[in-house]
Design a protein around this motif. Sequence first.
Motif, PDB file in Angstrom:
ATOM      1  N   SER A   7       0.835  -1.203   0.000  1.00 19.41           N
ATOM      2  CA  SER A   7       0.000   0.000   0.000  1.00 19.41           C
ATOM      3  C   SER A   7       0.870   1.253   0.000  1.00 19.41           C
ATOM      4  CB  SER A   7      -0.942   0.000   1.200  1.00 19.41           C
ATOM      5  OG  SER A   7      -0.210   0.085   2.389  1.00 19.41           O
ATOM      6  N   PHE A   8       0.375   2.298  -0.643  1.00 17.67           N
ATOM      7  CA  PHE A   8       1.115   3.549  -0.731  1.00 17.67           C
ATOM      8  C   PHE A   8       0.142   4.705  -0.924  1.00 17.67           C
ATOM      9  CE2 PHE A   8       0.533   2.036  -4.991  1.00 17.67           C
ATOM     10  CZ  PHE A   8       0.247   3.177  -5.733  1.00 17.67           C
ATOM     11  N   ASN A  31      -5.093   6.407  -4.675  1.00 17.98           N
ATOM     12  CA  ASN A  31      -3.993   6.618  -3.729  1.00 17.98           C
ATOM     13  C   ASN A  31      -3.160   7.862  -4.039  1.00 17.98           C
ATOM     14  OD1 ASN A  31      -4.756   4.258  -2.446  1.00 17.98           O
ATOM     15  ND2 ASN A  31      -3.317   3.018  -3.609  1.00 17.98           N
ATOM     16  N   TYR A  99      -1.418  13.432   7.464  1.00 18.34           N
ATOM     17  CA  TYR A  99      -1.469  12.201   6.675  1.00 18.34           C
ATOM     18  C   TYR A  99      -0.642  11.086   7.311  1.00 18.34           C
ATOM     19  CZ  TYR A  99      -4.181  14.341   3.021  1.00 18.34           C
ATOM     20  OH  TYR A  99      -5.201  14.937   2.327  1.00 18.34           O
ATOM     21  N   ILE A 100       0.444  11.454   7.955  1.00 12.92           N
ATOM     22  CA  ILE A 100       1.267  10.441   8.632  1.00 12.92           C
ATOM     23  C   ILE A 100       0.500   9.857   9.813  1.00 12.92           C
ATOM     24  CG2 ILE A 100       3.353  10.114  10.016  1.00 12.92           C
ATOM     25  CD1 ILE A 100       4.696  12.168   8.110  1.00 12.92           C
ATOM     26  N   ASN A 103      -2.278   7.566   8.284  1.00 16.15           N
ATOM     27  CA  ASN A 103      -1.885   6.391   7.506  1.00 16.15           C
ATOM     28  C   ASN A 103      -0.782   5.538   8.121  1.00 16.15           C
ATOM     29  OD1 ASN A 103      -3.480   6.691   4.870  1.00 16.15           O
ATOM     30  ND2 ASN A 103      -2.662   8.734   5.232  1.00 16.15           N
ATOM     31  N   ASN A 104      -0.065   6.079   9.107  1.00 20.31           N
ATOM     32  CA  ASN A 104       0.990   5.353   9.807  1.00 20.31           C
ATOM     33  C   ASN A 104       1.945   4.612   8.852  1.00 20.31           C
ATOM     34  OD1 ASN A 104       2.404   4.482  12.053  1.00 20.31           O
ATOM     35  ND2 ASN A 104       1.190   2.625  12.257  1.00 20.31           N
ATOM     36  N   PRO A 105       2.636   5.347   7.969  1.00 18.94           N
ATOM     37  CA  PRO A 105       3.527   4.683   7.011  1.00 18.94           C
ATOM     38  C   PRO A 105       4.811   4.183   7.660  1.00 18.94           C
ATOM     39  CG  PRO A 105       3.782   7.044   6.843  1.00 18.94           C
ATOM     40  CD  PRO A 105       2.664   6.801   7.835  1.00 18.94           C
ATOM     41  N   LYS A 106       5.457   3.227   7.000  1.00 15.02           N
ATOM     42  CA  LYS A 106       6.764   2.738   7.449  1.00 15.02           C
ATOM     43  C   LYS A 106       7.888   3.547   6.806  1.00 15.02           C
ATOM     44  CE  LYS A 106       5.143  -1.955   8.179  1.00 15.02           C
ATOM     45  NZ  LYS A 106       5.170  -3.340   7.723  1.00 15.02           N
ATOM     46  N   ILE A 108       8.802   7.158   4.208  1.00 17.52           N
ATOM     47  CA  ILE A 108       8.437   8.400   3.532  1.00 17.52           C
ATOM     48  C   ILE A 108       9.516   8.623   2.478  1.00 17.52           C
ATOM     49  CG2 ILE A 108       8.311  10.924   3.753  1.00 17.52           C
ATOM     50  CD1 ILE A 108       6.059   9.915   5.295  1.00 17.52           C
ATOM     51  N   ALA A 125       7.511  13.539   9.861  1.00 25.42           N
ATOM     52  CA  ALA A 125       7.476  12.078   9.986  1.00 25.42           C
ATOM     53  C   ALA A 125       8.067  11.635  11.318  1.00 25.42           C
ATOM     54  CB  ALA A 125       8.241  11.441   8.834  1.00 25.42           C
ATOM     55  N   ILE A 132       9.762   5.776  11.538  1.00 25.07           N
ATOM     56  CA  ILE A 132       9.544   5.923  10.098  1.00 25.07           C
ATOM     57  C   ILE A 132      10.885   6.156   9.422  1.00 25.07           C
ATOM     58  CG2 ILE A 132       8.547   7.375   8.279  1.00 25.07           C
ATOM     59  CD1 ILE A 132       6.246   7.998  10.168  1.00 25.07           C
TER      60      ILE A 132
END
Length: 193
Positions: A7-8, A31, A99-100, A103-106, A108, A125, A132
């Motif tokens: 996912s992105f 997305n 947005y971080i 969405n809790n991204p791993k 950036i 981030a 992250i």
Amino acid sequence: LNKKKISFLKIFINHTKENLDKLNLDLKVKNTIILPKYLNILEETEIFLCQVKEFLRLKKEASQTNNLEKKFFIKETARSLFHVETAFALRLQQQIKKYIKKNNPKFIICTHEGYAWERLVFNAAKSVNPKIKCIGYQHTLFTKFQYSIKRKIIKKYNPDIIWTSGDFSNKELRNQKKLKGIKIINSGSFKNT
């Protein structure tokens, strides 16, 4: 990423004069988000008050030094606080932070050309989640006289990894002792991929 089922979310800055609603209608890409140019009135006021507070702090600091070069530098920095690019960078930091959190991204991935807003994206981030991984992609023409991309500042404003677009920039950045601790990888140009 789609093929690997990863996912992105792609976030774009609106550098056009087009209306955001029209751009998002025309875009129709899953997305993908185009950020608005402004925040709500309360958030814009908070950014302005932050600028005023920092201006007053710098003004006080300038009045307490006798070093003319330092005084000049502080005054110029204080003036730059109200430049349109400063407000843009602070606004972008707030937007990215939202947005971080959502969405809790791993990871950036952001351009890394030496702009203040890029540093504030890394800060956004790391202030939300220090785990992250921040990747800066250097893809513009690189000269030996570039300064800001070669600077390592407070850790939360630096990328963890820098992808370079070619041999020259890779060599230049690897030879910077100031960048020790930041992994530098020659990923090549994505234009041909």
